[in-house]
Motif scaffolding. Sequence first.
Motif, PDB file in Angstrom:
ATOM      1  N   TYR A  83      34.412  50.149  34.522  1.00  0.00           N
ATOM      2  CA  TYR A  83      35.842  50.443  34.606  1.00  0.00           C
ATOM      3  C   TYR A  83      36.174  51.757  33.901  1.00  0.00           C
ATOM      4  CZ  TYR A  83      40.824  50.324  33.749  1.00  0.00           C
ATOM      5  OH  TYR A  83      42.147  50.674  33.671  1.00  0.00           O
ATOM      6  N   LEU A  84      35.634  51.944  32.705  1.00  0.00           N
ATOM      7  CA  LEU A  84      35.904  53.198  31.995  1.00  0.00           C
ATOM      8  C   LEU A  84      35.383  54.392  32.777  1.00  0.00           C
ATOM      9  CD1 LEU A  84      35.169  52.162  28.286  1.00  0.00           C
ATOM     10  CD2 LEU A  84      37.385  52.477  29.397  1.00  0.00           C
ATOM     11  N   ALA A  85      34.267  54.211  33.515  1.00  0.00           N
ATOM     12  CA  ALA A  85      33.742  55.304  34.337  1.00  0.00           C
ATOM     13  C   ALA A  85      34.708  55.670  35.460  1.00  0.00           C
ATOM     14  CB  ALA A  85      32.382  54.923  34.910  1.00  0.00           C
ATOM     15  N   THR A  86      35.419  54.677  35.990  1.00  0.00           N
ATOM     16  CA  THR A  86      36.332  54.958  37.103  1.00  0.00           C
ATOM     17  C   THR A  86      37.615  55.644  36.659  1.00  0.00           C
ATOM     18  OG1 THR A  86      37.410  52.778  36.973  1.00  0.00           O
ATOM     19  CG2 THR A  86      35.455  52.984  38.393  1.00  0.00           C
ATOM     20  N   ILE A  87      37.943  55.576  35.365  1.00  0.00           N
ATOM     21  CA  ILE A  87      39.183  56.209  34.898  1.00  0.00           C
ATOM     22  C   ILE A  87      38.917  57.452  34.059  1.00  0.00           C
ATOM     23  CG2 ILE A  87      40.422  54.016  34.922  1.00  0.00           C
ATOM     24  CD1 ILE A  87      40.177  53.935  31.878  1.00  0.00           C
ATOM     25  N   ALA A  88      37.642  57.727  33.732  1.00  0.00           N
ATOM     26  CA  ALA A  88      37.325  58.879  32.881  1.00  0.00           C
ATOM     27  C   ALA A  88      37.449  60.177  33.676  1.00  0.00           C
ATOM     28  CB  ALA A  88      35.912  58.739  32.324  1.00  0.00           C
ATOM     29  N   SER A  89      37.939  61.192  33.006  1.00  0.00           N
ATOM     30  CA  SER A  89      38.092  62.496  33.654  1.00  0.00           C
ATOM     31  C   SER A  89      36.836  63.355  33.546  1.00  0.00           C
ATOM     32  CB  SER A  89      39.271  63.247  33.033  1.00  0.00           C
ATOM     33  OG  SER A  89      39.074  63.401  31.619  1.00  0.00           O
TER      34      SER A  89
ATOM     35  N   PHE B 149      35.872  39.362  31.040  1.00  0.00           N
ATOM     36  CA  PHE B 149      35.409  40.722  31.298  1.00  0.00           C
ATOM     37  C   PHE B 149      35.207  40.971  32.792  1.00  0.00           C
ATOM     38  CE2 PHE B 149      33.708  40.754  26.793  1.00  0.00           C
ATOM     39  CZ  PHE B 149      34.579  41.739  26.358  1.00  0.00           C
ATOM     40  N   VAL B 150      34.623  40.003  33.491  1.00  0.00           N
ATOM     41  CA  VAL B 150      34.370  40.176  34.923  1.00  0.00           C
ATOM     42  C   VAL B 150      35.684  40.212  35.701  1.00  0.00           C
ATOM     43  CG1 VAL B 150      33.368  39.106  36.971  1.00  0.00           C
ATOM     44  CG2 VAL B 150      32.068  39.167  34.843  1.00  0.00           C
ATOM     45  N   ILE B 151      36.575  39.265  35.393  1.00  0.00           N
ATOM     46  CA  ILE B 151      37.831  39.181  36.145  1.00  0.00           C
ATOM     47  C   ILE B 151      38.711  40.407  35.896  1.00  0.00           C
ATOM     48  CG2 ILE B 151      40.006  37.907  36.325  1.00  0.00           C
ATOM     49  CD1 ILE B 151      38.363  35.349  35.847  1.00  0.00           C
ATOM     50  N   VAL B 152      38.799  40.838  34.631  1.00  0.00           N
ATOM     51  CA  VAL B 152      39.691  41.956  34.307  1.00  0.00           C
ATOM     52  C   VAL B 152      39.028  43.289  34.631  1.00  0.00           C
ATOM     53  CG1 VAL B 152      40.945  43.132  32.467  1.00  0.00           C
ATOM     54  CG2 VAL B 152      40.903  40.631  32.548  1.00  0.00           C
ATOM     55  N   PHE B 153      37.935  43.609  33.935  1.00  0.00           N
ATOM     56  CA  PHE B 153      37.344  44.941  34.073  1.00  0.00           C
ATOM     57  C   PHE B 153      36.524  45.082  35.349  1.00  0.00           C
ATOM     58  CE2 PHE B 153      38.031  44.486  29.489  1.00  0.00           C
ATOM     59  CZ  PHE B 153      38.763  45.635  29.244  1.00  0.00           C
ATOM     60  N   GLY B 154      35.803  44.026  35.730  1.00  0.00           N
ATOM     61  CA  GLY B 154      35.008  44.116  36.953  1.00  0.00           C
ATOM     62  C   GLY B 154      35.876  44.277  38.181  1.00  0.00           C
ATOM     63  N   VAL B 155      36.915  43.465  38.288  1.00  0.00           N
ATOM     64  CA  VAL B 155      37.801  43.555  39.449  1.00  0.00           C
ATOM     65  C   VAL B 155      38.545  44.891  39.464  1.00  0.00           C
ATOM     66  CG1 VAL B 155      39.846  42.562  40.540  1.00  0.00           C
ATOM     67  CG2 VAL B 155      38.026  41.066  39.701  1.00  0.00           C
ATOM     68  N   LEU B 156      39.031  45.331  38.298  1.00  0.00           N
ATOM     69  CA  LEU B 156      39.731  46.620  38.246  1.00  0.00           C
ATOM     70  C   LEU B 156      38.805  47.769  38.650  1.00  0.00           C
ATOM     71  CD1 LEU B 156      41.850  46.318  34.965  1.00  0.00           C
ATOM     72  CD2 LEU B 156      42.697  46.418  37.317  1.00  0.00           C
ATOM     73  N   ALA B 157      37.561  47.742  38.165  1.00  0.00           N
ATOM     74  CA  ALA B 157      36.616  48.794  38.532  1.00  0.00           C
ATOM     75  C   ALA B 157      36.333  48.767  40.025  1.00  0.00           C
ATOM     76  CB  ALA B 157      35.318  48.624  37.744  1.00  0.00           C
ATOM     77  N   GLY B 158      36.123  47.575  40.581  1.00  0.00           N
ATOM     78  CA  GLY B 158      35.866  47.469  42.017  1.00  0.00           C
ATOM     79  C   GLY B 158      37.039  47.940  42.847  1.00  0.00           C
ATOM     80  N   ARG B 159      38.245  47.605  42.430  1.00  0.00           N
ATOM     81  CA  ARG B 159      39.434  48.033  43.176  1.00  0.00           C
ATOM     82  C   ARG B 159      39.603  49.544  43.136  1.00  0.00           C
ATOM     83  NH1 ARG B 159      43.376  44.397  44.586  1.00  0.00           N
ATOM     84  NH2 ARG B 159      44.988  45.970  44.216  1.00  0.00           N
TER      85      ARG B 159
END
Length: 251
Positions: free
Chosen positions: A156-162, A234-244
């Motif tokens: 998830y942090l990888a998907t939001i990092a600049s 962790f899976v439901i929050v960060f995993g789903v957010l990263a996948g989305r």
Amino acid sequence: MSAVLLFAGRAVRRIGRSPDVVVSTVIFPLLLLLTLHAVFSSAVESFEGGAAYGQRLVPTLVFSGVMFGAIGTSTGILTELENGWIDRLRSMPLNPFSPLAGTILGETVRAVVAVAVLAGVGYAFDFRFDAGVLPAIGFVIVAMLAAISVGCVGAYLATIASSREALLGPLNAVFLLLLFLSRGMVPLEAYPGWVQPVVEHNPATAYVGLLDRLARGGALWSSALTVAAWTLGFVIVFGVLAGRRMAARGE
């Protein structure tokens, strides 16, 4: 599922080709094992009435290897987002969650490697699986669950990092805090009173505590339920957010 397994195999092959992942998964925890045992073993063993410090330390460093190894995987995801590889996958008849799920599944193999190396070396520091064979298998499974959890956070942090720097700073800071503010390094009672609630409710304390009980023996159900709750969270929050976020690229 076939696509998930394909990406998991790719993630596993990349582990051996990435020196930074090998260092953070194996070399860094081994150096910590040697250093911390030399510095703190006498004090902690005296505090705990002679219990071997290696028995406490190895589960902690297994978790640290899982955590810091995830940094290399996270930077790999960021690189693939930046160079367009993830975007090219969108042109294929592929579930958009498959690359992420496969990559995180590949993390579990790295966790098994960390357990094998650290448990083997830890034998020289009095680490034992005193509880038997089945709890030892459970030890490996819990390490794999920890890898899935931190893998979701890193993804998830990888998907939001600049940038790479913007990713590495927060990841290193969070993982170091989790490691050093846990019951793995020293007993809870050795921390100042105002820090103890943080240590007690630290997710690292939950994972390390269950690993420790699986190795030494002891009541498991409460710790197992806590670890299951953290993993699902962790899976439901960060995993789903990263996948989305990965699935939404280009829309």
